[in-house]
Design an enzyme around this catalytic site. Structure first.
Site, PDB file in Angstrom:
ATOM      1  N   GLY A 242      37.507  38.707  36.523  1.00 53.89           N
ATOM      2  CA  GLY A 242      37.967  38.900  37.896  1.00 53.89           C
ATOM      3  C   GLY A 242      36.958  38.347  38.864  1.00 53.89           C
ATOM      4  CD  GLU A 264      34.088  34.554  30.919  1.00 54.67           C
ATOM      5  OE1 GLU A 264      33.518  34.422  29.844  1.00 54.67           O
ATOM      6  OE2 GLU A 264      34.025  33.701  31.846  1.00 54.67           O
ATOM      7  CG  LEU A 265      31.976  37.712  37.103  1.00 59.11           C
ATOM      8  CD1 LEU A 265      30.631  38.105  37.688  1.00 59.11           C
ATOM      9  CD2 LEU A 265      32.941  38.881  37.098  1.00 59.11           C
ATOM     10  CD  GLU A 396      37.552  31.636  42.753  1.00 59.65           C
ATOM     11  OE1 GLU A 396      37.327  32.800  43.066  1.00 59.65           O
ATOM     12  OE2 GLU A 396      37.531  31.240  41.604  1.00 59.65           O
TER      13      GLU A 396
HETATM   14  N1  LIG Z   1      36.190  33.956  35.693  1.00 50.60           N
HETATM   15  C1  LIG Z   1      37.459  34.191  35.403  1.00 50.60           C
HETATM   16  O1  LIG Z   1      37.913  33.964  34.270  1.00 50.60           O
HETATM   17  C2  LIG Z   1      38.375  34.731  36.453  1.00 50.60           C
HETATM   18  C3  LIG Z   1      37.957  35.026  37.741  1.00 50.60           C
HETATM   19  N2  LIG Z   1      38.849  35.520  38.668  1.00 50.60           N
HETATM   20  C4  LIG Z   1      38.419  35.705  40.053  1.00 50.60           C
HETATM   21  O2  LIG Z   1      39.031  36.914  40.635  1.00 50.60           O
HETATM   22  C5  LIG Z   1      39.522  36.623  41.940  1.00 50.60           C
HETATM   23  C6  LIG Z   1      41.018  36.757  42.020  1.00 50.60           C
HETATM   24  O3  LIG Z   1      41.489  37.597  41.052  1.00 50.60           O
HETATM   25  P1  LIG Z   1      41.674  39.136  41.392  1.00 50.60           P
HETATM   26  O4  LIG Z   1      42.511  39.727  40.340  1.00 50.60           O
HETATM   27  O5  LIG Z   1      42.082  39.364  42.808  1.00 50.60           O
HETATM   28  O6  LIG Z   1      40.225  39.695  41.243  1.00 50.60           O
HETATM   29  P2  LIG Z   1      39.752  41.180  41.410  1.00 50.60           P
HETATM   30  O7  LIG Z   1      38.357  41.099  40.990  1.00 50.60           O
HETATM   31  O8  LIG Z   1      40.088  41.795  42.720  1.00 50.60           O
HETATM   32  O9  LIG Z   1      40.593  42.052  40.333  1.00 50.60           O
HETATM   33  C7  LIG Z   1      40.399  41.825  38.975  1.00 50.60           C
HETATM   34  C8  LIG Z   1      40.690  43.128  38.248  1.00 50.60           C
HETATM   35  O10 LIG Z   1      39.730  44.100  38.631  1.00 50.60           O
HETATM   36  C9  LIG Z   1      40.385  45.292  39.078  1.00 50.60           C
HETATM   37  N3  LIG Z   1      39.528  45.927  40.083  1.00 50.60           N
HETATM   38  C10 LIG Z   1      39.455  45.675  41.400  1.00 50.60           C
HETATM   39  N4  LIG Z   1      38.515  46.460  41.967  1.00 50.60           N
HETATM   40  C11 LIG Z   1      37.990  47.242  40.972  1.00 50.60           C
HETATM   41  C12 LIG Z   1      36.986  48.266  40.907  1.00 50.60           C
HETATM   42  N5  LIG Z   1      36.313  48.671  41.989  1.00 50.60           N
HETATM   43  N6  LIG Z   1      36.709  48.825  39.702  1.00 50.60           N
HETATM   44  C13 LIG Z   1      37.376  48.443  38.600  1.00 50.60           C
HETATM   45  N7  LIG Z   1      38.339  47.479  38.594  1.00 50.60           N
HETATM   46  C14 LIG Z   1      38.636  46.894  39.773  1.00 50.60           C
HETATM   47  C15 LIG Z   1      41.704  44.806  39.592  1.00 50.60           C
HETATM   48  O11 LIG Z   1      42.640  45.852  39.540  1.00 50.60           O
HETATM   49  P3  LIG Z   1      43.848  45.900  40.626  1.00 50.60           P
HETATM   50  O12 LIG Z   1      44.339  44.510  40.811  1.00 50.60           O
HETATM   51  O13 LIG Z   1      44.861  46.789  40.003  1.00 50.60           O
HETATM   52  O14 LIG Z   1      43.216  46.459  41.839  1.00 50.60           O
HETATM   53  C16 LIG Z   1      42.047  43.726  38.582  1.00 50.60           C
HETATM   54  O15 LIG Z   1      42.607  44.313  37.440  1.00 50.60           O
HETATM   55  C17 LIG Z   1      39.077  35.249  42.227  1.00 50.60           C
HETATM   56  O16 LIG Z   1      37.808  35.270  42.831  1.00 50.60           O
HETATM   57  C18 LIG Z   1      38.955  34.576  40.867  1.00 50.60           C
HETATM   58  O17 LIG Z   1      38.074  33.503  40.822  1.00 50.60           O
HETATM   59  C19 LIG Z   1      40.135  35.803  38.371  1.00 50.60           C
HETATM   60  C20 LIG Z   1      40.572  35.540  37.095  1.00 50.60           C
HETATM   61  C21 LIG Z   1      39.750  34.960  36.072  1.00 50.60           C
END
Ligand SMILES: NC(=O)C1=CN([C@@H]2O[C@H](COP(=O)(O)OP(=O)(O)OC[C@H]3O[C@@H](n4cnc5c(N)ncnc54)[C@H](OP(=O)(O)O)[C@@H]3O)[C@@H](O)[C@H]2O)C=CC1
Ligand SMILES: O=C(O)[C@H](O)CS(=O)(=O)O
Length: 492
Positions: A242, A264-265, A396
């Site tokens: 995420g 993986e961010l 991004e």
């Molecule tokens: N490096 C990689 O492979 C990837 C990176 N990303 C990055 O993530 C961003 C977009 O994706 P996005 O899904 O919005 O990313 P987020 O980081 O917002 O969410 C990713 C996951 O984390 C959960 N989450 C959010 N806040 C918390 C918290 N405080 N504690 C625990 N879990 C939490 C979300 O749950 P919920 O949605 O239910 O709130 C979701 O399941 C972009 O910056 C992208 O680059 C995305 C995919 C792959």
């Protein structure tokens, strides 16, 4: 929004794959916190009401995983491989239905969703094979009466938090090596896309993966689940995909237990076209790299740097190719290349980046900064005259916007490409061998695509440097993330 409702069960050969309960300890359970809605981003209609698990219920899933793990680790590698192989076979046999479930909840066109099912399944296939090849070592002792053994053992209970953009593959890329290593697994999918994850639970049960080894805990509150994963002493491994922002939160929380983490961010991928590149190939690669999943991947090109001698030709050919991309509802139209974005917020971010760029002198040569369709659809855009001062140079976009930067000198473009806190994927097109070596060595990224815009495969180590993450997923390296190394010193 399209004025059409989604009759998802009616679209499936096997409607029993469309499950809305949680899968915990081999049981299908409802949520103590009721349910939460899952909507189709193309049409805005509710397609499911999914079990909303409480933090206490997530704790029970961890208990079930903990209870199941020791026996699972006693299975031989081949025994684990056999059920993982069955899981892979079931995913591929149900590829069409799993794809439809994904398109309905995430929006990507059906062909792309089916492609993700195959991609996700490839990790299960690959790590089923790796399960038989976890090897230890015997090292010559430091004394005549000493014998040194190195054992690899599963770390224990692994917990995952995954995003909405790859609702199947981001889970299997973690669960497959974990289960192959002998770990048990608790998966918390994104609230936007839980159905694909739950369907993996349906197939895991059918494959014969023992109760408690693989658990799916949908919930509307991600932060509460994250805290449970980080604070529960039975969890030994946290794996997250995420944003970097959330990755930082989780790392801080996991630090209290000094928990082993894979992250993986976010990314901000440069895509560089040199003047000796095959321009047509570079345009094809840019389309694949920039517009895959409608730009909603962490490895999408976020900045396109084109050397001045080929800048106009590349811009013109890219525009012509992007104009051919079809935007539409991936469930009801054929030949759709780009589905909706996941939410309105995602569209707002693309519009914000376009307006920021044009306010700083960029030119919009394709597309608009206004919605040209109702709901979550947004037509792809290209800007020229991009500079490092514009928002997309640091943030991004995560959407269908291609900013073109012009450069002259190779050292200048490497410096610009590296001028970011991120370091996940990067790409460049060139033919001169010494230039290829120089650029590949000097780009500060975990992944470098040379004369290709697609780098995602189960056989390679996927991951970032700097603030794009920790650890690697995929390849034979991927299973190490779920193993502990034990050194045994024998006195004989
Ligand atoms: N490096 C990689 O492979 C990837 C990176 N990303 C990055 O993530 C961003 C977009 O994706 P996005 O899904 O919005 O990313 P987020 O980081 O917002 O969410 C990713 C996951 O984390 C959960 N989450 C959010 N806040 C918390 C918290 N405080 N504690 C625990 N879990 C939490 C979300 O749950 P919920 O949605 O239910 O709130 C979701 O399941 C972009 O910056 C992208 O680059 C995305 C995919 C792959
Ligand atoms: O979440 C993502 O963006 C994925 O990591 C990209 S890929 O592995 O599917 O290429």
């Amino acid at each position: 929004m399209l004025d059409q409702t989604t009759n998802l069960p009616g679209l499936l050969k096997d409607p029993s794959l469309l499950e809305s309960r949680a899968y915990v300890g081999g049981q299908w359970i409802d949520g103590d916190d009721g349910t939460f809605e899952v909507t189709n981003p193309a049409r805005g209609d509710v397609i499911a009401n999914v079990a909303d698990l409480s933090r206490a219920q997530v704790g029970k899933a961890i208990d079930a995983a903990y209870a199941a793990q020791k026996d699972w680790a006693r299975w031989t590698g081949k025994e684990r491989a056999n059920v993982l192989r069955k899981w892979f076979d079931l995913m591929m046999e149900n590829q069409e239905d799993l794809g439809k479930i994904m398109t309905a909840e995430q929006g990507k066109p059906l062909a792309e969703a089916k492609g993700e099912i195959a991609y996700g399944a490839s990790f299960v296939e690959f790590f089923a094979e790796e399960a038989k090849r976890v090897l230890g070592e015997q090292i010559p002792g430091h004394g005549r009466d000493k014998r040194i053994l190195v054992m690899k053992q599963p770390i224990g209970v692994a917990a995952s938090i995954t995003p909405w953009n790859f609702p199947n593959a981001m889970i299997t890329r973690k669960a497959a090596p974990a289960l192959a290593a002998g770990c048990s697994f608790v998966a918390r999918p994104a609230a936007e896309t839980p159905l694909s994850a739950i369907a993996l639970g349906v197939l895991a049960e059918r494959a014969g993966i023992p109760a408690g080894v693989f658990n799916v805990v949908p919930s509307s509150s991600s932060s509460e689940v994250g805290k449970e994963f980080c604070e529960n002493e039975k969890v030994r491994k946290l794996t997250f995909t995420g944003s970097t922002e959330v990755g930082r939160i989780l790392l801080r929380q996991a630090a209290d237990q000094v928990m082993k983490c894979s992250m993986e961010l976010g990314g901000n991928a440069p895509f560089i076209v040199f003047d000796d590149a095959d321009i047509d190939a570079a345009v094809e690669g840019a389309i694949a790299c920039k517009f895959r999943n409608n730009g909603q991947t962490c490895v999408c090109a976020n900045r396109l740097y084109v050397q001045s001698g080929v800048y106009d030709e590349f811009a013109q050919k890219l525009k012509a190719a992007v104009e051919k991309l079809k935007v539409g509802d991936g469930l009801s139209e054929d030949g759709v290349d780009l589905g909706p974005l996941i939410t309105r917020d995602a569209i707002d971010k693309v519009q914000e980046h376009i307006r920021d760029a044009t306010s700083k002198g960029a030119t919009l040569i394709l597309g608009s900064d206004k919605d040209d369709a109702d709901g979550n659809f947004f037509h792809p855009a290209i800007v020229t005259g991009a500079t490092q001062e514009m928002a997309f140079a640091k943030e991004e976009t995560f959407g269908p916007l291609a900013p073109l930067f012009k450069f002259d000198d190779v050292d200048d473009v490497i410096a610009m490409a590296n001028d970011t806190i991120f370091g996940l994927a990067s790409y460049f097109y060139a033919k001169d061998l010494s230039r290829v070596w120089k650029v590949a060595e000097e780009l500060e990224y975990g992944i470098v695509g040379v004369n290709t815009g697609l780098i995602s495969t189960e056989v390679a180590p996927f991951g970032g440097v700097k603030q794009s993450g920790l650890g690697r997923e995929g390849s034979h390296h991927g299973i190490e993330e779920y193993m502990e190394m034990k050194y045994v010193c024998l006195t004989v």
